[in-house]
Design a protein around this motif. Structure first.
Motif, PDB file in Angstrom:
ATOM      1  N   ASN A  26      52.526  41.851  43.901  1.00  0.00           N
ATOM      2  CA  ASN A  26      53.442  41.054  44.721  1.00  0.00           C
ATOM      3  C   ASN A  26      53.143  39.566  44.627  1.00  0.00           C
ATOM      4  O   ASN A  26      54.056  38.736  44.723  1.00  0.00           O
ATOM      5  CB  ASN A  26      53.379  41.529  46.178  1.00  0.00           C
ATOM      6  CG  ASN A  26      54.117  42.838  46.393  1.00  0.00           C
ATOM      7  OD1 ASN A  26      55.167  43.064  45.805  1.00  0.00           O
ATOM      8  ND2 ASN A  26      53.562  43.702  47.235  1.00  0.00           N
ATOM      9  N   GLY A  27      51.882  39.215  44.423  1.00  0.00           N
ATOM     10  CA  GLY A  27      51.553  37.805  44.193  1.00  0.00           C
ATOM     11  C   GLY A  27      52.096  37.326  42.865  1.00  0.00           C
ATOM     12  O   GLY A  27      52.686  36.237  42.765  1.00  0.00           O
ATOM     13  N   HIS A  41      52.729  41.178  54.733  1.00  0.00           N
ATOM     14  CA  HIS A  41      51.983  40.726  53.553  1.00  0.00           C
ATOM     15  C   HIS A  41      51.200  41.879  52.901  1.00  0.00           C
ATOM     16  O   HIS A  41      51.448  42.226  51.743  1.00  0.00           O
ATOM     17  CB  HIS A  41      51.038  39.586  53.940  1.00  0.00           C
ATOM     18  CG  HIS A  41      51.734  38.370  54.435  1.00  0.00           C
ATOM     19  ND1 HIS A  41      51.666  37.933  55.735  1.00  0.00           N
ATOM     20  CD2 HIS A  41      52.573  37.499  53.805  1.00  0.00           C
ATOM     21  CE1 HIS A  41      52.385  36.842  55.890  1.00  0.00           C
ATOM     22  NE2 HIS A  41      52.958  36.555  54.734  1.00  0.00           N
ATOM     23  N   VAL A  42      50.258  42.475  53.646  1.00  0.00           N
ATOM     24  CA  VAL A  42      49.453  43.556  53.071  1.00  0.00           C
ATOM     25  C   VAL A  42      50.350  44.715  52.647  1.00  0.00           C
ATOM     26  O   VAL A  42      50.119  45.351  51.618  1.00  0.00           O
ATOM     27  CB  VAL A  42      48.389  44.029  54.078  1.00  0.00           C
ATOM     28  CG1 VAL A  42      47.560  45.173  53.475  1.00  0.00           C
ATOM     29  CG2 VAL A  42      47.478  42.880  54.489  1.00  0.00           C
ATOM     30  N   SER A  47      47.823  36.629  48.560  1.00  0.00           N
ATOM     31  CA  SER A  47      47.484  37.686  47.614  1.00  0.00           C
ATOM     32  C   SER A  47      45.996  37.678  47.305  1.00  0.00           C
ATOM     33  O   SER A  47      45.338  38.724  47.314  1.00  0.00           O
ATOM     34  CB  SER A  47      48.287  37.516  46.325  1.00  0.00           C
ATOM     35  OG  SER A  47      47.800  38.369  45.310  1.00  0.00           O
ATOM     36  N   GLN A  48      45.452  36.500  47.069  1.00  0.00           N
ATOM     37  CA  GLN A  48      44.047  36.391  46.672  1.00  0.00           C
ATOM     38  C   GLN A  48      43.088  36.802  47.784  1.00  0.00           C
ATOM     39  O   GLN A  48      42.070  37.465  47.534  1.00  0.00           O
ATOM     40  CB  GLN A  48      43.759  34.956  46.222  1.00  0.00           C
ATOM     41  CG  GLN A  48      44.445  34.596  44.905  1.00  0.00           C
ATOM     42  CD  GLN A  48      44.419  33.113  44.597  1.00  0.00           C
ATOM     43  OE1 GLN A  48      43.809  32.313  45.331  1.00  0.00           O
ATOM     44  NE2 GLN A  48      45.079  32.713  43.513  1.00  0.00           N
ATOM     45  N   ASP A  70      60.722  44.649  39.229  1.00  0.00           N
ATOM     46  CA  ASP A  70      59.627  44.924  38.298  1.00  0.00           C
ATOM     47  C   ASP A  70      58.379  45.483  38.972  1.00  0.00           C
ATOM     48  O   ASP A  70      57.389  45.791  38.297  1.00  0.00           O
ATOM     49  CB  ASP A  70      59.246  43.626  37.565  1.00  0.00           C
ATOM     50  CG  ASP A  70      60.383  43.085  36.709  1.00  0.00           C
ATOM     51  OD1 ASP A  70      61.194  43.908  36.233  1.00  0.00           O
ATOM     52  OD2 ASP A  70      60.460  41.860  36.541  1.00  0.00           O
ATOM     53  N   TYR A  71      58.448  45.588  40.279  1.00  0.00           N
ATOM     54  CA  TYR A  71      57.244  45.939  41.046  1.00  0.00           C
ATOM     55  C   TYR A  71      56.692  47.314  40.678  1.00  0.00           C
ATOM     56  O   TYR A  71      55.495  47.477  40.421  1.00  0.00           O
ATOM     57  CB  TYR A  71      57.560  45.877  42.540  1.00  0.00           C
ATOM     58  CG  TYR A  71      56.538  46.537  43.429  1.00  0.00           C
ATOM     59  CD1 TYR A  71      55.314  45.926  43.690  1.00  0.00           C
ATOM     60  CD2 TYR A  71      56.806  47.775  44.029  1.00  0.00           C
ATOM     61  CE1 TYR A  71      54.376  46.526  44.523  1.00  0.00           C
ATOM     62  CE2 TYR A  71      55.878  48.387  44.856  1.00  0.00           C
ATOM     63  CZ  TYR A  71      54.673  47.759  45.099  1.00  0.00           C
ATOM     64  OH  TYR A  71      53.762  48.358  45.923  1.00  0.00           O
ATOM     65  N   ARG A  72      57.524  48.350  40.642  1.00  0.00           N
ATOM     66  CA  ARG A  72      57.043  49.721  40.479  1.00  0.00           C
ATOM     67  C   ARG A  72      56.240  49.899  39.200  1.00  0.00           C
ATOM     68  O   ARG A  72      55.198  50.574  39.188  1.00  0.00           O
ATOM     69  CB  ARG A  72      58.207  50.719  40.518  1.00  0.00           C
ATOM     70  CG  ARG A  72      59.264  50.469  39.439  1.00  0.00           C
ATOM     71  CD  ARG A  72      60.413  51.447  39.514  1.00  0.00           C
ATOM     72  NE  ARG A  72      60.000  52.788  39.100  1.00  0.00           N
ATOM     73  CZ  ARG A  72      60.853  53.769  38.829  1.00  0.00           C
ATOM     74  NH1 ARG A  72      62.163  53.562  38.959  1.00  0.00           N
ATOM     75  NH2 ARG A  72      60.417  54.948  38.443  1.00  0.00           N
TER      76      ARG A  72
END
Length: 471
Positions: free
Chosen positions: A64-65, A138-139, A75-76, A246-248
């Motif tokens: 996701n980042g 976020h998480v 993300s980091q 494109d995530y999956r």
């Protein structure tokens, strides 16, 4: 420091209201509600299952980042928090009972809250300030309990297989093969129906067990291939709502690298999320292994039975006194323990089968039970095999004289006479031997059924017990 912090608690809010959370807790309000709602067993999530969930959160944060769905800074820090947990920190913060809300929502939120609050702390912010790092926004971005938990079961099972069961199987197979070599010249009576049968080599008994475990390893490996197809990215119902296009595929690639397994996104996310068939398949292969392990452990106990009134063809290494009242008694405790664990695995398998059929429509709400039972089955089988190998198999010795006495005294030796004197004559010889106590050799010679030279060749124990494929 705020007044609430100095009081030892912080206030957190969810859709149901406000609650006080201990300041030192990394979990949040939804975890607290689960603690209160499910004081059931006291059993907390397995460490391997925690690792699986955290690895998924690390992979999703990276994906996701990269895709711009959450800020890189967020993300980091989520990744940093995940790495700390994977290294062993904050493990006491995963506190939801394994018997909990359907689908595993409570455990899932426990994971999300711990990661969010530790990420806030890394950023120098206060725990519970979810505007900056949110467990949900976020998480958990682009995720749902409904696709994360079935993925976590897959990852947890794969980790448990690689780290626990496969090495234990390999060591047990090696130990059994070694004993096969050591005992290859030991002839013993075979037994079928718990009655005397034609002689066999003690070494071949051990080689047979090694082959049985080898075959089970192959079956489990084949079954585990289904675990590598992920429904992650399906979100709530398998449609991929609120995820990047494109995530999956990207998250599957990242997770594959993290766990060093050839993972891939499922061709139909909804199917991968709904069906528990991969878990039933793996559990069935574990049950199958357990059933043969029970047979092997019972064989070891029978062959070691005695020392005066049983078989006592082998000696299992004594590892502890066997009685609170009978001095000098030693029991086959490692074999006994093995059977008990296997019975538990069979019970877990039955529960998994029932839970797998209990899903409705787009979700199976029984996944927490499946997760615990499957991963625990893998790990206790692996631990059992390791203990059995180290404390029992490697130290077994043969009672060679006892084995030979039984082999030579077995009436089943008469079977070798069938081609030479006929079945009815052989049966008569066996009956007379049993009634008179005379040996088979004496009776055959007395009746003139064979010459002494021919009889010696036919009743050669070494030749009779040799496998035709080996010698």
């Amino acid at each position: 420091m705020s007044d609430q912090s100095s009081a030892g608690y912080r206030i957190e809010r969810d859709s149901m209201g406000e609650r006080e959370i201990p300041n030192d807790a990394y979990y949040g309000i939804q975890t607290l509600r689960a603690i209160e709602n499910f004081p059931i067993s006291g059993i907390k999530p397995l460490p391997t299952y925690i690792d699986a969930c955290v690895l998924i959160k690390k992979a999703t944060a990276i994906a996701n980042g990269n895709l711009g769905c959450i800020p890189q800074e967020i993300s980091q820090v989520i990744v940093q928090a995940a790495d700390e947990i994977l290294k062993g920190q904050w493990r006491d913060q995963f506190v939801v009972d394994v018997y909990q809300a359907g689908a595993g929502t409570s455990h899932h939120m426990n994971i999300n809250e711990v990661l969010a609050n530790r990420a806030l702390e890394i950023l120098g912010d206060e725990k519970g300030n979810y505007k900056r790092v949110s467990p949900n926004d976020h998480v958990n971005y682009g995720q749902s309990t409904n696709d994360v938990i079935p993925t976590a079961i897959r990852i947890g099972a794969l980790l448990a297989l690689e780290h626990t069961l496969y090495p234990a199987l390999s060591d047990a197979i090696t130990a059994l093969d070694n004993k096969g070599d050591e005992f290859q010249d030991v002839v013993k009576s075979g037994r079928t129906h718990l009655q005397d049968a034609v002689p066999v080599r003690l070494g071949e008994d051990f080689r047979a067990w090694a082959q049985i475990l080898t075959d089970h390893t192959t079956r489990i490996e084949r079954a585990s291939e289904d675990l590598m197809v992920l429904g992650l990215g399906g979100s709530a119902t398998g449609t991929g709502l609120n995820t990047h296009p494109d995530y999956r595929h990207q998250v599957a690639q990242i997770l594959a690298q993290l766990v060093d397994q050839p993972l891939k996104s499922a061709p139909h996310l909804m199917a991968a999320m709904q069906s528990m068939a991969p878990f039933v398949n793996v559990s069935g292969s574990l049950r199958n292994l357990a059933q043969d392990l029970v047979k092997i452990s019972h064989d070891l106990r029978l062959m070691d039975s005695g020392p005066k009134t049983g078989f006592k063809e082998i000696q299992l290494p004594p590892v502890q006194p066997g009685s609170s009242i009978m001095p000098g008694k030693y029991n086959p405790v490692m074999a006994e323990m093995t059977s008990m664990v296997c019975f538990q695995v069979m019970g877990y398998d039955s529960a998994i089968a029932l839970a797998a059929q209990a899903g409705q429509l787009e979700l199976n709400v029984m996944m927490p039970l499946i997760a615990y039972n499957l991963i625990h089955s893998i790990e206790i089988l692996g631990n059992t095999l390791s203990a059995l190998t180290q404390k029992c198999l490697t130290g077994i010795t043969a009672r060679r004289d006892r084995c030979l006495d039984y082999a030579e005294g077995s009436l089943a030796l008469v079977t070798a006479l069938n081609p030479h004197i006929g079945y009815l004559n052989a049966a008569a010889v066996a009956k007379e031997s049993l009634e008179t106590g005379k040996s088979l050799r004496e009776i055959v010679l007395d009746k003139g059924l064979m010459s002494a030279e021919d009889l010696a060749k036919v009743l050669d124990l070494d030749k009779m017990s040799a496998l035709s494929s080996n010698e």
